[in-house]
Scaffold this active site. Structure first.
Site, PDB file in Angstrom:
ATOM      1  N   GLY A  31     178.451 102.516  34.125  1.00 20.72           N
ATOM      2  CA  GLY A  31     177.688 103.759  34.179  1.00 20.72           C
ATOM      3  C   GLY A  31     176.301 103.539  34.721  1.00 20.72           C
ATOM      4  N   LYS A  44     184.594  88.836  35.814  1.00 23.46           N
ATOM      5  CA  LYS A  44     183.579  88.726  34.771  1.00 23.46           C
ATOM      6  C   LYS A  44     183.819  87.514  33.880  1.00 23.46           C
ATOM      7  CE  LYS A  44     183.133  93.767  34.763  1.00 23.46           C
ATOM      8  NZ  LYS A  44     183.488  95.016  34.056  1.00 23.46           N
ATOM      9  N   GLU A  93     189.304 104.603  39.289  1.00 21.84           N
ATOM     10  CA  GLU A  93     189.222 104.877  40.714  1.00 21.84           C
ATOM     11  C   GLU A  93     190.542 105.460  41.218  1.00 21.84           C
ATOM     12  OE1 GLU A  93     186.536 104.486  42.461  1.00 21.84           O
ATOM     13  OE2 GLU A  93     185.307 103.341  41.042  1.00 21.84           O
ATOM     14  N   ARG A 147     174.775 103.743  53.324  1.00 21.45           N
ATOM     15  CA  ARG A 147     175.535 104.091  54.522  1.00 21.45           C
ATOM     16  C   ARG A 147     175.222 105.504  54.999  1.00 21.45           C
ATOM     17  NH1 ARG A 147     181.571 102.418  52.853  1.00 21.45           N
ATOM     18  NH2 ARG A 147     180.800 103.303  50.877  1.00 21.45           N
ATOM     19  N   LYS A 157     179.918  91.646  40.566  1.00 20.16           N
ATOM     20  CA  LYS A 157     180.641  90.580  39.873  1.00 20.16           C
ATOM     21  C   LYS A 157     181.618  89.841  40.786  1.00 20.16           C
ATOM     22  CE  LYS A 157     182.035  94.155  38.212  1.00 20.16           C
ATOM     23  NZ  LYS A 157     181.981  95.574  38.606  1.00 20.16           N
TER      24      LYS A 157
END
Length: 429
Positions: A304, A207, A192, A46, A107
């Protein structure tokens, strides 16, 4: 001259930048293992001006990610945008329709649209790969779809979300309440700003749905994953679990019971001797039981830049070698549609935490309810200080039908002496 595998990368966040770095640093090794070079042709994100710590100057900047699906000089599109719908799934559809390989770490998209995309890939003779979508750098997708493919998988379970595992581990080691540990995890970047997908179990449910389809050869069924997160876990639960010989973990479980698929993501008590009790911090682990291979345990970093980029590039190496096996181990049309099972119909043990008023007869009322529901007590801890208005009672049950334990918890909650809704956590066997 060996023809390179030419790729376009859509999404240059932590993982996208990690893929660029890995392909550059391990270029020769990757070429030898793939049998030909893997070259980045174009990239997209973006914000073109954002610094990402990697050199993007050798690659064409593609303002429109969807154009990668039509570019003649791109063989494989790598999608690292995220999100179940929108641009990510549109890019997947266009790439596969154009006969291009497609690699994703998404996922949510695979859990919601995996069957459709797998069908499109088979129709086009293209590869659909998603190793990085589940458990980061742990090669569990390849293991279940390849190495253990000859086995009937009896059960599958694991710790599938590093954020939740980090929070629960910190609550254990520091004795801190959930809210405080969550704030610390956000400050450190483990959680987050909006942690809903992680702490409410949604990420782990995505998952689990993928793993269950791959393990059992069943149609993806994310909508019927029973999902409960860790918001209700209190410091007292961590302490009582430890005193009784357990640790609290958020675990995804899937198994076929009498031909019905049971999928659940719940916080559970894990015995200290169990492999998952030793999985701490932000690590992930997956355990699968095969009828011939026995128990397989996979553990490692579940997120990660490095681990996830490693999984993405492993998929690219497979495609470079010409591997285009069905995305879920068998053709999409052969995935079985099975009925949904209810874990409450199974037999198991549970932990109950009940906050009660400190008054005579309360414990007798609780034990009478358990007796009437056919639930036997294995152990009990009642602790309170003199003068406390509230006492916590922790109970471990013997094995019984879980629906009976659920009934007992509902009846306990109706007692006037019970101050807050009782907590029930099942015990992983």
């Amino acid at each position: 001259m060996t023809i390179p595998l030419r790729i376009g990368i859509a999404g240059l966040g932590t993982v996208g930048a990690g893929v660029v770095q890995l392909l550059a640093e391990n270029r020769d090794l990757i070429s030898r293992r793939a049998g030909r070079p893997i070259e980045i042709v174009a990239v997209n994100a973006r914000d073109r001006a954002k610094g990402r710590g990697v050199d993007l100057s050798p690659y064409r900047w593609q303002d429109d990610a969807a154009a990668m699906a039509q570019a003649d000089d791109i063989d494989v599109v790598v999608e690292l945008i995220g999100g179940a719908d929108g641009l990510a799934v549109a890019l997947a559809r266009k790439s596969l329709a154009a006969g291009k390989g497609f690699v994703t770490a998404n996922k949510a998209m695979v859990a919601h649209h995996g069957a459709e995309l797998a069908t499109a890939a088979e129709k086009a003779g293209a590869a659909l790969k998603y190793e990085a979508a589940v458990a980061g750098g742990i090669p569990v997708i390849k293991a279940l779809g390849g190495g253990a493919a000859a086995n009937e998988i009896v059960s599958l379970f694991g710790i599938l979300n590093g954020t939740c595992n980090y929070i629960l581990t910190e609550m254990e080691t520091k004795g801190a309440p959930f809210a405080d540990v969550l704030k610390d995890a956000q400050a450190l970047g483990y959680a987050e700003a909006d942690p809903t997908f992680d702490i409410d179990g949604i990420d782990a449910a995505h998952k689990l749905a993928i793993l269950a389809s791959l393990a059992f050869g069943t149609a993806l069924d994310f909508d019927h994953v029973e999902t409960r997160g860790i918001r209700e876990i209190e410091k007292v639960d961590i302490e009582r679990a430890a005193a009784l010989g357990y640790r609290v973990r958020l675990v995804g479980e899937a198994r076929l019971i009498d031909g019905r698929l049971v999928q659940r993501v719940h916080p559970v008590l894990v015995p200290l001797a169990h492999p998952l009790a030793k999985v701490t911090g932000s690590l992930n682990a997956v355990v699968a039981d095969g009828n011939f291979v026995g128990r397989l345990t996979f553990e490692g970093a579940g997120a990660g830049a490095g681990p996830t980029a490693s999984a993405v590039v492993a998929d690219l190496i497979d495609i470079a070698r010409g591997e285009t096996a069905p995305a879920f181990g068998i053709p999409a049309a052969s995935l079985k549609r099975v009925e949904t099972g209810d874990h409450e119909d199974s037999i198991g043990r549970s932990y109950l935490r009940v906050a009660v008023a400190d008054e005579p007869g309360v414990l007798a009322d609780l034990t009478a309810i358990l007796r009437d529901c056919g639930v036997s007590i294995a152990s009990l801890i009642q602790r309170g200080e003199a003068g406390d208005d509230e006492v916590f009672i922790a109970i471990i049950t013997h094995e019984t039908k879980l629906s009976q334990t659920a009934d007992a918890v509902r009846r306990m909650g109706a007692l006037s002496s019970v101050l807050t809704p009782p907590m029930r956590l099942d015990i992983l066997s």
